[in-house]
Design a protein around this motif. Structure first.
Motif, PDB file in Angstrom:
ATOM      1  N   GLU A 268      82.092  47.718  81.238  1.00 33.58           N
ATOM      2  CA  GLU A 268      82.243  49.216  80.470  1.00 33.58           C
ATOM      3  C   GLU A 268      83.599  49.920  81.017  1.00 33.58           C
ATOM      4  OE1 GLU A 268      78.767  50.772  82.091  1.00 33.58           O
ATOM      5  OE2 GLU A 268      77.277  50.124  80.243  1.00 33.58           O
TER       6      GLU A 268
ATOM      7  N   ALA B 206      72.668  46.533  78.482  1.00 32.89           N
ATOM      8  CA  ALA B 206      74.027  47.176  78.232  1.00 32.89           C
ATOM      9  C   ALA B 206      75.209  46.149  77.868  1.00 32.89           C
ATOM     10  CB  ALA B 206      74.440  47.468  79.777  1.00 32.89           C
TER      11      ALA B 206
ATOM     12  N   ALA C   1      74.963  46.535  74.225  1.00 33.36           N
ATOM     13  CA  ALA C   1      75.466  47.441  73.895  1.00 33.36           C
ATOM     14  C   ALA C   1      77.072  47.469  73.960  1.00 33.36           C
ATOM     15  CB  ALA C   1      75.125  48.780  74.596  1.00 33.36           C
TER      16      ALA C   1
ATOM     17  N   ASP D 176      78.017  45.294  70.813  1.00 31.14           N
ATOM     18  CA  ASP D 176      77.808  46.293  69.549  1.00 31.14           C
ATOM     19  C   ASP D 176      79.048  47.377  69.415  1.00 31.14           C
ATOM     20  OD1 ASP D 176      75.535  44.596  68.909  1.00 31.14           O
ATOM     21  OD2 ASP D 176      74.274  46.434  69.675  1.00 31.14           O
ATOM     22  N   SER D 177      79.330  47.842  70.409  1.00 31.72           N
ATOM     23  CA  SER D 177      80.285  48.944  70.448  1.00 31.72           C
ATOM     24  C   SER D 177      81.902  48.477  70.057  1.00 31.72           C
ATOM     25  CB  SER D 177      80.568  49.892  71.748  1.00 31.72           C
ATOM     26  OG  SER D 177      80.916  48.893  72.995  1.00 31.72           O
TER      27      SER D 177
END
Length: 87
Positions: free
Chosen positions: A36, A64, A67, A70-71
């Motif tokens: 992240e 997570a 995600a 995907d981001s």
């Protein structure tokens, strides 16, 4: 080495490098946190290194991680494991 990466702390690419170094030795939350951070830093390696490589198997099914992939704007197939030679 991991210690050298950690010493660079704020340099671009360090978060992603630490995430890879931590795969298999750190808990999933630590790896995801580092991924992240790399995403927030817009680390270009996140777009170059296929998220399908087997290194990511320990975190592949974590919501997570999904995600994060995907981001990046990658297709769902980018989350699927990729066969590795000799793995």
């Amino acid at each position: 080495t991991r210690a050298r990466l950690a010493a660079l702390s704020s340099a671009q690419g360090v978060s992603f490098g630490l995430a890879i170094a931590d795969l298999g030795v750190a808990d999933v939350a630590t790896v995801v946190d580092r991924l992240e951070a790399a995403l927030a830093e817009r680390d270009p390696l996140m777009y170059v290194l296929p998220m399908r490589v087997w290194w990511f198997d320990p975190v592949r099914n974590d919501p997570a991680f999904i995600a994060i992939v995907d981001s990046l704007g990658l297709p769902a197939s980018a989350r699927a494991p990729m066969p590795a030679a000799g793995h």
